[in-house]
Design a protein around this motif. Structure first.
Motif, PDB file in Angstrom:
ATOM      1  N   LYS A 161       0.850  -1.204   0.000  1.00 56.21           N
ATOM      2  CA  LYS A 161       0.000   0.000   0.000  1.00 56.21           C
ATOM      3  C   LYS A 161       0.877   1.241   0.000  1.00 56.21           C
ATOM      4  CE  LYS A 161      -4.526  -1.020   1.735  1.00 56.21           C
ATOM      5  NZ  LYS A 161      -5.504  -0.817   2.790  1.00 56.21           N
ATOM      6  N   LEU A 162       0.720   2.052  -1.030  1.00 56.22           N
ATOM      7  CA  LEU A 162       1.535   3.254  -1.164  1.00 56.22           C
ATOM      8  C   LEU A 162       1.287   4.228  -0.012  1.00 56.22           C
ATOM      9  CD1 LEU A 162       3.544   4.871  -2.807  1.00 56.22           C
ATOM     10  CD2 LEU A 162       1.712   5.511  -4.369  1.00 56.22           C
ATOM     11  N   SER A 163       0.034   4.356   0.412  1.00 56.20           N
ATOM     12  CA  SER A 163      -0.265   5.300   1.505  1.00 56.20           C
ATOM     13  C   SER A 163       0.480   4.915   2.773  1.00 56.20           C
ATOM     14  CB  SER A 163      -1.768   5.333   1.785  1.00 56.20           C
ATOM     15  OG  SER A 163      -2.219   4.061   2.186  1.00 56.20           O
ATOM     16  N   GLU A 164       0.581   3.620   3.031  1.00 59.03           N
ATOM     17  CA  GLU A 164       1.270   3.160   4.245  1.00 59.03           C
ATOM     18  C   GLU A 164       2.774   3.429   4.157  1.00 59.03           C
ATOM     19  OE1 GLU A 164      -0.050   1.234   7.003  1.00 59.03           O
ATOM     20  OE2 GLU A 164      -2.022   1.833   6.304  1.00 59.03           O
ATOM     21  N   ILE A 165       3.320   3.264   2.968  1.00 61.93           N
ATOM     22  CA  ILE A 165       4.757   3.506   2.791  1.00 61.93           C
ATOM     23  C   ILE A 165       5.053   4.996   2.996  1.00 61.93           C
ATOM     24  CG2 ILE A 165       6.656   3.420   1.112  1.00 61.93           C
ATOM     25  CD1 ILE A 165       5.148   0.905  -0.030  1.00 61.93           C
ATOM     26  N   LEU A 166       4.204   5.840   2.430  1.00 61.86           N
ATOM     27  CA  LEU A 166       4.380   7.288   2.619  1.00 61.86           C
ATOM     28  C   LEU A 166       4.249   7.653   4.097  1.00 61.86           C
ATOM     29  CD1 LEU A 166       2.366   8.416  -0.500  1.00 61.86           C
ATOM     30  CD2 LEU A 166       4.796   8.858  -0.120  1.00 61.86           C
ATOM     31  N   ALA A 167       3.318   7.003   4.777  1.00 61.42           N
ATOM     32  CA  ALA A 167       3.138   7.293   6.205  1.00 61.42           C
ATOM     33  C   ALA A 167       4.383   6.891   6.999  1.00 61.42           C
ATOM     34  CB  ALA A 167       1.904   6.557   6.732  1.00 61.42           C
ATOM     35  N   ILE A 168       4.999   5.801   6.602  1.00 62.62           N
ATOM     36  CA  ILE A 168       6.217   5.354   7.295  1.00 62.62           C
ATOM     37  C   ILE A 168       7.344   6.382   7.085  1.00 62.62           C
ATOM     38  CG2 ILE A 168       8.040   3.581   7.287  1.00 62.62           C
ATOM     39  CD1 ILE A 168       5.700   1.548   6.742  1.00 62.62           C
ATOM     40  N   LEU A 169       7.439   6.922   5.872  1.00 61.37           N
ATOM     41  CA  LEU A 169       8.480   7.920   5.601  1.00 61.37           C
ATOM     42  C   LEU A 169       8.237   9.203   6.399  1.00 61.37           C
ATOM     43  CD1 LEU A 169       8.924   7.630   1.720  1.00 61.37           C
ATOM     44  CD2 LEU A 169      10.236   6.499   3.502  1.00 61.37           C
ATOM     45  N   ARG A 170       6.990   9.398   6.815  1.00 59.88           N
ATOM     46  CA  ARG A 170       6.652  10.630   7.532  1.00 59.88           C
ATOM     47  C   ARG A 170       6.666  10.459   9.054  1.00 59.88           C
ATOM     48  NH1 ARG A 170       1.815  13.724   5.980  1.00 59.88           N
ATOM     49  NH2 ARG A 170       3.122  15.557   6.129  1.00 59.88           N
ATOM     50  N   GLN A 171       7.115   9.313   9.528  1.00 61.04           N
ATOM     51  CA  GLN A 171       7.258   9.160  10.972  1.00 61.04           C
ATOM     52  C   GLN A 171       8.244  10.202  11.484  1.00 61.04           C
ATOM     53  OE1 GLN A 171       8.408   4.982  12.235  1.00 61.04           O
ATOM     54  NE2 GLN A 171       8.868   4.988  10.066  1.00 61.04           N
ATOM     55  N   ASP A 172       8.127  10.568  12.749  1.00 59.05           N
ATOM     56  CA  ASP A 172       9.044  11.554  13.351  1.00 59.05           C
ATOM     57  C   ASP A 172      10.497  11.181  13.138  1.00 59.05           C
ATOM     58  OD1 ASP A 172       6.995  13.059  14.166  1.00 59.05           O
ATOM     59  OD2 ASP A 172       6.962  12.340  16.243  1.00 59.05           O
ATOM     60  N   ILE A 173      10.777   9.901  13.249  1.00 62.71           N
ATOM     61  CA  ILE A 173      12.161   9.421  13.206  1.00 62.71           C
ATOM     62  C   ILE A 173      12.789   9.591  11.811  1.00 62.71           C
ATOM     63  CG2 ILE A 173      11.608   7.014  12.680  1.00 62.71           C
ATOM     64  CD1 ILE A 173      13.585   6.155  14.770  1.00 62.71           C
ATOM     65  N   LEU A 174      11.961   9.767  10.774  1.00 62.13           N
ATOM     66  CA  LEU A 174      12.474   9.849   9.397  1.00 62.13           C
ATOM     67  C   LEU A 174      12.136  11.144   8.671  1.00 62.13           C
ATOM     68  CD1 LEU A 174      11.686   6.243   8.097  1.00 62.13           C
ATOM     69  CD2 LEU A 174      13.957   7.207   8.431  1.00 62.13           C
ATOM     70  N   LYS A 175      11.098  11.826   9.109  1.00 62.11           N
ATOM     71  CA  LYS A 175      10.543  12.890   8.252  1.00 62.11           C
ATOM     72  C   LYS A 175      11.498  14.062   8.005  1.00 62.11           C
ATOM     73  CE  LYS A 175       7.391  15.167  11.592  1.00 62.11           C
ATOM     74  NZ  LYS A 175       8.330  15.884  12.367  1.00 62.11           N
ATOM     75  N   ASP A 176      12.433  14.311   8.904  1.00 61.19           N
ATOM     76  CA  ASP A 176      13.388  15.400   8.651  1.00 61.19           C
ATOM     77  C   ASP A 176      14.591  14.933   7.834  1.00 61.19           C
ATOM     78  OD1 ASP A 176      11.778  17.072  10.073  1.00 61.19           O
ATOM     79  OD2 ASP A 176      12.764  16.605  11.979  1.00 61.19           O
ATOM     80  N   LYS A 177      14.696  13.636   7.665  1.00 62.37           N
ATOM     81  CA  LYS A 177      15.867  13.086   6.960  1.00 62.37           C
ATOM     82  C   LYS A 177      15.577  12.782   5.502  1.00 62.37           C
ATOM     83  CE  LYS A 177      17.921  10.816  11.030  1.00 62.37           C
ATOM     84  NZ  LYS A 177      16.989  10.916  12.132  1.00 62.37           N
ATOM     85  N   LEU A 178      14.300  12.552   5.181  1.00 61.57           N
ATOM     86  CA  LEU A 178      13.914  12.108   3.832  1.00 61.57           C
ATOM     87  C   LEU A 178      12.848  13.025   3.255  1.00 61.57           C
ATOM     88  CD1 LEU A 178      13.447   8.308   4.644  1.00 61.57           C
ATOM     89  CD2 LEU A 178      15.423   9.354   3.525  1.00 61.57           C
ATOM     90  N   THR A 179      12.841  13.150   1.940  1.00 66.76           N
ATOM     91  CA  THR A 179      11.760  13.900   1.310  1.00 66.76           C
ATOM     92  C   THR A 179      11.275  13.161   0.062  1.00 66.76           C
ATOM     93  OG1 THR A 179      11.126  16.019   0.366  1.00 66.76           O
ATOM     94  CG2 THR A 179      13.380  15.372  -0.014  1.00 66.76           C
ATOM     95  N   ALA A 180       9.959  13.033  -0.067  1.00 69.06           N
ATOM     96  CA  ALA A 180       9.397  12.344  -1.238  1.00 69.06           C
ATOM     97  C   ALA A 180       9.741  13.139  -2.488  1.00 69.06           C
ATOM     98  CB  ALA A 180       7.883  12.243  -1.081  1.00 69.06           C
ATOM     99  N   ASP A 181      10.224  12.468  -3.524  1.00 65.03           N
ATOM    100  CA  ASP A 181      10.584  13.191  -4.749  1.00 65.03           C
ATOM    101  C   ASP A 181       9.730  12.729  -5.933  1.00 65.03           C
ATOM    102  OD1 ASP A 181      11.955  15.156  -6.067  1.00 65.03           O
ATOM    103  OD2 ASP A 181      13.541  13.824  -6.743  1.00 65.03           O
ATOM    104  N   ASN A 182       9.945  11.505  -6.392  1.00 70.19           N
ATOM    105  CA  ASN A 182       9.120  10.984  -7.494  1.00 70.19           C
ATOM    106  C   ASN A 182       8.270   9.822  -6.978  1.00 70.19           C
ATOM    107  OD1 ASN A 182      10.203  12.516  -9.892  1.00 70.19           O
ATOM    108  ND2 ASN A 182      12.095  11.614  -9.092  1.00 70.19           N
ATOM    109  N   ILE A 183       6.984  10.008  -6.966  1.00 70.67           N
ATOM    110  CA  ILE A 183       6.078   8.958  -6.472  1.00 70.67           C
ATOM    111  C   ILE A 183       5.278   8.474  -7.692  1.00 70.67           C
ATOM    112  CG2 ILE A 183       4.324   8.327  -4.763  1.00 70.67           C
ATOM    113  CD1 ILE A 183       6.940   9.461  -3.578  1.00 70.67           C
ATOM    114  N   ILE A 184       5.737   7.372  -8.243  1.00 73.06           N
ATOM    115  CA  ILE A 184       5.193   6.887  -9.515  1.00 73.06           C
ATOM    116  C   ILE A 184       4.427   5.583  -9.291  1.00 73.06           C
ATOM    117  CG2 ILE A 184       5.811   6.043 -11.831  1.00 73.06           C
ATOM    118  CD1 ILE A 184       8.390   7.713 -11.617  1.00 73.06           C
ATOM    119  N   THR A 185       3.256   5.478  -9.873  1.00 71.62           N
ATOM    120  CA  THR A 185       2.569   4.183  -9.885  1.00 71.62           C
ATOM    121  C   THR A 185       2.449   3.717 -11.333  1.00 71.62           C
ATOM    122  OG1 THR A 185       1.368   4.502  -7.816  1.00 71.62           O
ATOM    123  CG2 THR A 185       0.384   2.994  -9.410  1.00 71.62           C
TER     124      THR A 185
END
Ligand SMILES: Nc1nc2c(ncn2[C@@H]2O[C@H](COP(=O)(O)OP(=O)(O)OP(=O)(O)O)[C@@H](O)[C@H]2O)c(=O)[nH]1
Length: 341
Positions: free
Chosen positions: A98-122
């Motif tokens: 599930k793409l929404s769940e993966i995006l939510a994981i990237l936005r956890q506090d522990i990761l959100k300042d370290k990573l930024t979504a760039d190309n989200i392709i389906t």
């Protein structure tokens, strides 16, 4: 500095790995890329196909990084940022992720300042999309809803009217994503990446809210089960965060995989017999996807099967022969016999 993350999402056999190969070859040659491959089955096939790309790669097997393996996923990302220091991370989830769940994981506090979504392709298989929409809507729709670019694959043999009808059927799910309908071999990788909806528009319209994901405070280790032997079956267990299977009985809970590792040699004719037998639903279950790289008498054989369509090409030698089958109600014994007869 936030590291850009690309996600190449799409249902089983849509063409994610094919697109990834194109982007790696044409767009990312001069960047230090870290590639994270997620395989639903217990053996990796895509990793073998991508090994020639000369990028640092980690494969996570045996489930989906959006649910059963989200702890492993988080841990891999944190360790990658610390140890590999890549310029870009590219994630290929499983076809039932599930793409929404993966995006939510990237936005956890522990990761959100370290990573930024760039190309989200389906990637959407234009030939199978309506069937998947009808039968596996839960995952299929989620992958479409959260994409920045929607890329139709396998459009070469479809007329423009059918493509237009398909877009009309899917567009209500995501009104702002950019569609790519041209066969990919007519486009450069840069054209594909440039086609996207501006990331700022995407961020405001599509990112799921930041939510607390249970079980991420103490992420588990990697799935370092390198190569398993014999056969396994597995249920995905994907479900919305914080909800149990009992609360959300999804059709996707019934996906299973059958994996096989064996040095057995095949002739191309024997592989053709196998892939043409896979649609026999009563005997083998409903098979949506199969792929493998196996030794032949003179050369290795690579086969791909997507809901009735198949392709057999030359493969490169692997540590041992491997195959994986994904579907519903898989009949393991029959599959064993099919491959071992
Ligand atoms: N004709 C055609 N075949 C394609 C296209 N894209 C992918 N394929 C074929 O479809 C099959 C599956 O492609 P993959 O790139 O492995 O698909 P995937 O989405 O990574 O599949 P999973 O392993 O299930 O995640 C392969 O045989 C590809 O060669 C396309 O645009 N046109």
């Amino acid at each position: 500095m936030q590291i850009p993350v690309d996600i190449i999402s799409g249902f089983l056999g849509a063409g994610k790995t094919t697109l990834l190969q194109k982007l790696l070859n044409e767009c990312y040659k001069n960047q230090k890329i870290f590639l994270l491959e997620n395989e639903f089955g217990q053996v990796g096939i895509d990793g073998a196909l991508l090994a020639e790309q000369n990028v640092e790669m980690k494969e996570i097997y045996s489930g989906c990084i959006c649910c059963s393996l989200k702890g492993d996923f988080t841990q891999v990302l944190l360790e990658t940022l610390e140890q590999v220091k890549p310029q870009r991370i590219i994630i290929e989830p499983t076809g039932v992720g599930k793409l929404s769940e993966i995006l939510a994981i990237l936005r956890q506090d522990i990761l959100k300042d370290k990573l930024t979504a760039d190309n989200i392709i389906t990637v959407i298989d234009a030939q199978k999309a309506l069937m998947y929409l009808k039968n596996f809507g839960e995952f299929f729709k989620d992958q479409i809803r959260h994409a920045q670019t929607l890329m139709l694959s396998k459009t070469k043999d479809i007329n423009w009217q059918e493509i237009q009808d398909l877009i009309q059927a899917l567009k209500p799910l995501n009104t702002s994503a950019q569609w790519v309908t041209t066969p990919w071999n007519e486009l450069t990788g840069s054209q594909i990446l440039r086609a996207r909806t501006p990331i700022t528009t995407y961020m405001t319209t599509h990112l799921p809210p930041i939510i607390k994901l249970p079980g991420l405070q103490n992420p588990g280790g990697y799935s370092t089960k390198t190569y398993h032997h014999h056969q396994h079956s597995l249920s995905c267990g994907c479900h919305p965060s914080g909800q149990s299977h009992k609360q959300t009985p999804l059709a996707t809970d019934t996906f299973q995989s059958w994996s096989w590792e064996n040095p057995k040699k095949f002739s191309p004719e024997a592989i053709q017999k196998i892939v043409t037998s896979l649609p026999e639903e009563k005997k083998y279950g409903q098979i949506l996807r199969a792929k493998g790289i196996v030794p032949g008498e003179n050369a290795w054989i690579h086969f791909e099967y997507v809901s009735g369509n198949w392709d057999i090409v030359a493969g490169t030698p692997q540590p041992t022969g491997r195959a994986v089958v994904i579907g519903i109600d898989l009949q393991e014994e029959q599959l064993n016999q099919l491959f071992e007869a």
